[in-house]
Enzyme design. Structure first.
Site: not given
Ligand code: GLC
Length: 755
Positions: A265
């Site tokens: 993430d």
């Molecule tokens: C965010 C989220 C995730 C998302 C990623 C990219 O913090 O936790 O669900 O896909 O970053 O945006």
């Protein structure tokens, strides 16, 4: 490209070029003037380095993604195309109801249609990979991202997860065709169970609970062919998922045979330092890579440290090649070596975006997602001969999509007012009643400094304020009306990421509006907008009819008015329990009995597993939802009440018996009822839940029509994860229910003889 060509390409890359393939940069780095929330453009990274990145995050549109792709490929020594990835959670420009609302449809075909629509629009904009579906099981309404899940049940989440992956990728395991995108499921794993419901907090779960409840939906989506998996931010039992080898290699790769790409993430590798498991970014990179992370999302760590770590012998180049080959294979599956722009096309994007078919699909999804909690006096459907006051900040609002619809635009949405305005045969009046508040209206009690304020004495009298004009106007309209429909609830910014709440009440100013209106008219229908289950006690006390509308998206106004007027019937069922109060959280229907179960009938609390001040039961249980129709379900009948033999606990094919019940529409209104099958293992080597959903069928019935709902029971439906962490199927007595929700008592028993 053939496998051989891919290997040749891999072999031609330098160590540094390989490390760049495993790094993802935020798209703003490529668009100097553009921004995505909270992303400072990192000026230290050169144009040449940016061109070497394997992927980037966020897509502005087909022109922008084509420009970036061309510019970078021209600069790349081997002209390797980049992957374009972004969050496409419940629609792209045509925004559907939230995933939690889609869980309420109990309609996997509808969920598949949502993601097929999202894939068509997002691929035309230049998206190759959608960070979706989110398959985190949720039981705690305090957590803001419950809106992104399909709910509290592993079986429902698994069925919906499979459908959504199919919607994104189609059914071809070897290529991602035109109009489709790769699916990156998330957040692996168990991100939905943070302690205290507080965002990013630790998750404390036994291996048994993890495997029994939290892992099944991810596994189902992987079996369905999901191309990528995103590791979650948080720790499980103290180990951050981005550094959790047991999760990312032992389970995901070795047990489940996942061959796709694992991405962290956002900046989760960098966060390993904050977690306190890595001293610096280099150590964090080593930890993550060894744990099984292929792509570093925006920590900007891998491209800097992996080459050093290989040169120092801490990572072998062969290990590195395995990850790089996964990324190259994904690009190949998307056809990017032949057409690096895939579906990114100005003409196509204008044709598919918000097209009538997509709007119609979204509108239908809204009507299927609404849940009728009660309808005393049959205030619904609305009558043409009634004077009806539509009141509340959600009457005019077009902000009907969640905080997780980055491409959703309020101006695309149909408000309740606009939809009502199309119904000339009805007599509506309108009043906002109070302003819509956003998340910062709650924030004042979230700042650390307010702890001091909260401790201070405060003798300032709370002077009763004169009702403001908006409220007075609303009361006037209510007084003149036969019926009042109140449209109130959380604002879209009050749920989603980083939006945990310790209190799940509706905004106070809207409860004040309800109280004021209830003083002058008791025929109130309250339609609740929310990302999460809310405390609805006062709403239920002051309203005769209550509807959960969730965050319905672009076609929200149309879908809601279709159902309120009876053009469509209610069919939604709760995918997540609605607690009596936040004190019950986390709560779910599939709890253990305990050694001192509270007697659900006598409801005696003393020395029982109970609260002395609150019921155990939720206000409305999982699987619950009313309709304009009424249904009768006959007693459960079984093809046999005794099964003999020893079976493989993972066997999903062998039919041990068939459970069925006759379903009748006893009303004069055509309707759909989702008939649910629950099973309990009455006595086992582990305490088992009081019941578990093991099947459901949406049954459509005309007035007076009867139909048999049948469910084949297989060994896998009776098995569970035993104390040793493996699935087991134990002989003994089982209870089986068939009913309209998780509190049905329409049951019978059968016995499984082990010999
Ligand atoms: C965010 C989220 C995730 C998302 C990623 C990219 O913090 O936790 O669900 O896909 O970053 O945006």
């Amino acid at each position: 490209m053939t496998e051989k060509q891919l290997k040749e390409l891999l072999g031609s890359l330098s160590l540094t070029e390989k490390a760049f393939q495993l790094t993802q940069a935020p798209a703003p780095y490529y668009m100097k003037d553009a921004q995505i929330a909270g992303t400072e453009v990192n000026t230290e990274i050169s144009e040449r380095e940016l061109a070497l990145m394997g992927s980037n995050l966020y897509v502005y549109g087909p022109k922008e993604s084509r420009d970036i792709q061309k510019r970078c490929m021209d600069m790349h020594p081997h002209h390797i195309p980049m992957l374009f990835m972004m969050d496409v959670i419940h629609g792209y420009r045509t925004v559907f109801p939230t995933p939690l609302a889609m869980g309420a449809t109990f309609d996997p075909e509808r969920a598949e249609e949502m993601m097929r629509t999202a894939a068509a629009e997002s691929s035309a904009a230049g998206v190759d990979v959608a960070f979706s579906p989110m398959l985190d099981l949720v039981r705690d309404a305090r957590w803001g991202r419950v809106m992104e899940s399909t709910g509290e049940d592993p079986y429902l989440n698994s069925v919906m997860g499979r459908a959504m992956v199919r919607g994104f990728q189609g059914n071809d395991k070897n290529e991602i065709p035109t109009g489709r995108v790769s699916s990156c499921i998330k957040h692996f794993a168990a991100y939905g169970a943070p302690e205290g419901g507080r965002e990013y907090q630790n998750v404390e779960l036994s291996e048994h609970t993890l495997r029994e409840y939290y892992l099944p939906a991810y596994r189902a989506a992987i079996e369905e062919g999901a191309d990528m998996v995103m590791s979650s931010f948080q720790t499980i039992n103290g180990i951050p998922s981005a550094a959790n080898r047991w999760l990312l290699r032992d389970i995901l790769r070795d047990e489940w045979g996942f061959e796709g790409v694992v991405i962290t993430d956002w900046a989760a590798i960098e966060e390993l330092v904050n977690h306190g498991v890595a001293a610096d970014l280099k150590e964090a990179s080593l930890l993550a890579f060894k744990a099984g992370v292929d792509i570093d999302m925006c920590s900007m760590a891998y491209y800097r440290y992996l080459p050093e770590l290989v040169e120092e012998g801490k990572i072998s180049e062969e290990e590195l090649d395995v990850s790089v080959m996964r990324v190259l294979k994904l690009k190949n599956k998307l056809g990017l070596f032949e057409n690096p722009y895939k579906d990114a096309d100005e003409t196509r994007v204008n044709v598919v975006t918000l097209c009538p078919e997509h709007r119609a699909a979204a509108r239908k999804a809204v009507s299927e997602s609404l849940v009728l909690l009660k309808n005393e006096g049959n205030l619904l459907p609305l009558k043409k001969n009634h004077k009806i006051a539509l009141i509340g900040p959600y009457v005019e609002s077009r902000e009907l999509h969640s905080a997780w619809a980055p491409n959703g635009k309020a101006e695309d949405a149909v408000s309740v007012r606009e939809a009502a305005g199309e119904l000339s045969e009805y007599s509506f009046t309108y009043a906002s009643g109070c302003p819509m508040q956003t998340w910062d209206a709650l924030l004042v009690h979230g700042k650390e400094h307010s702890i001091e304020d909260l401790r201070k004495s405060d003798f300032s009298e709370h002077k009763p304020e004169m009702p403001d004009t908006l409220q007075v106007q609303a009361m006037q309209k209510a007084m003149e009306a036969d019926r009042v429909v109140l449209f109130i609830g959380e604002h879209r910014t009050m749920s989603g990421e980083a939006a945990s709440r310790a209190d799940i009440s509706l905004p106070e100013n809207q409860l004040d509006l309800l109280r004021a209106v209830a003083k002058v008219n008791r025929n109130i229908v309250t339609v609740v907008f929310c990302g999460r289950p809310l405390d609805l006690r006062e709403v239920c006390r002051l309203s005769r009819t209550v509807v959960m509308a969730w965050l319905p998206g672009t076609e929200g106004g149309h879908g809601i008015m279709d159902v309120l007027t009876g053009k469509e019937n209610f069919s939604g069922k709760l995918p997540m329990s609605i607690p009596v109060s936040v004190g019950q959280a986390p709560i779910s229907y599939n709890q253990l009995a305990t050694g001192r179960p509270k007697d659900p009938v006598r409801d005696v609390a003393l020395y029982r597993s109970a609260y002395i001040d609150t019921p155990n039961r939720p206000l409305f249980p999982f699987g619950y939802g009313r309709s304009y129709s009424s249904f009768a379900i006959s007693p459960v009948s079984l093809s046999t009440s005794e099964v003999t033999g020893v079976y493989d606990p993972c066997d999903r094919e062998t039919v041990l018996l068939t459970a069925s019940a006759e379903v009748e529409n006893t009303s004069a209104v055509p309707g759909v009822v989702t008939v649910q099958l629950y099973i309990r293992d009455n006595t086992a080597s582990l305490a088992r839940p009081v019941r578990e959903l093991r099947g459901f069928n949406r049954v459509e019935l005309q007035p007076g029509e009867k139909r048999t709902a049948s469910f084949d029971v297989t060994p896998s439906m009776l098995s569970f994860v035993g104390a040793e962490g493996k699935r087991v199927l134990e002989p003994g007595r089982f209870t089986i229910w068939i009913g309209e929700d998780s509190e049905t008592e329409n049951k019978t028993e059968f016995v499984l003889n082990g010999r």
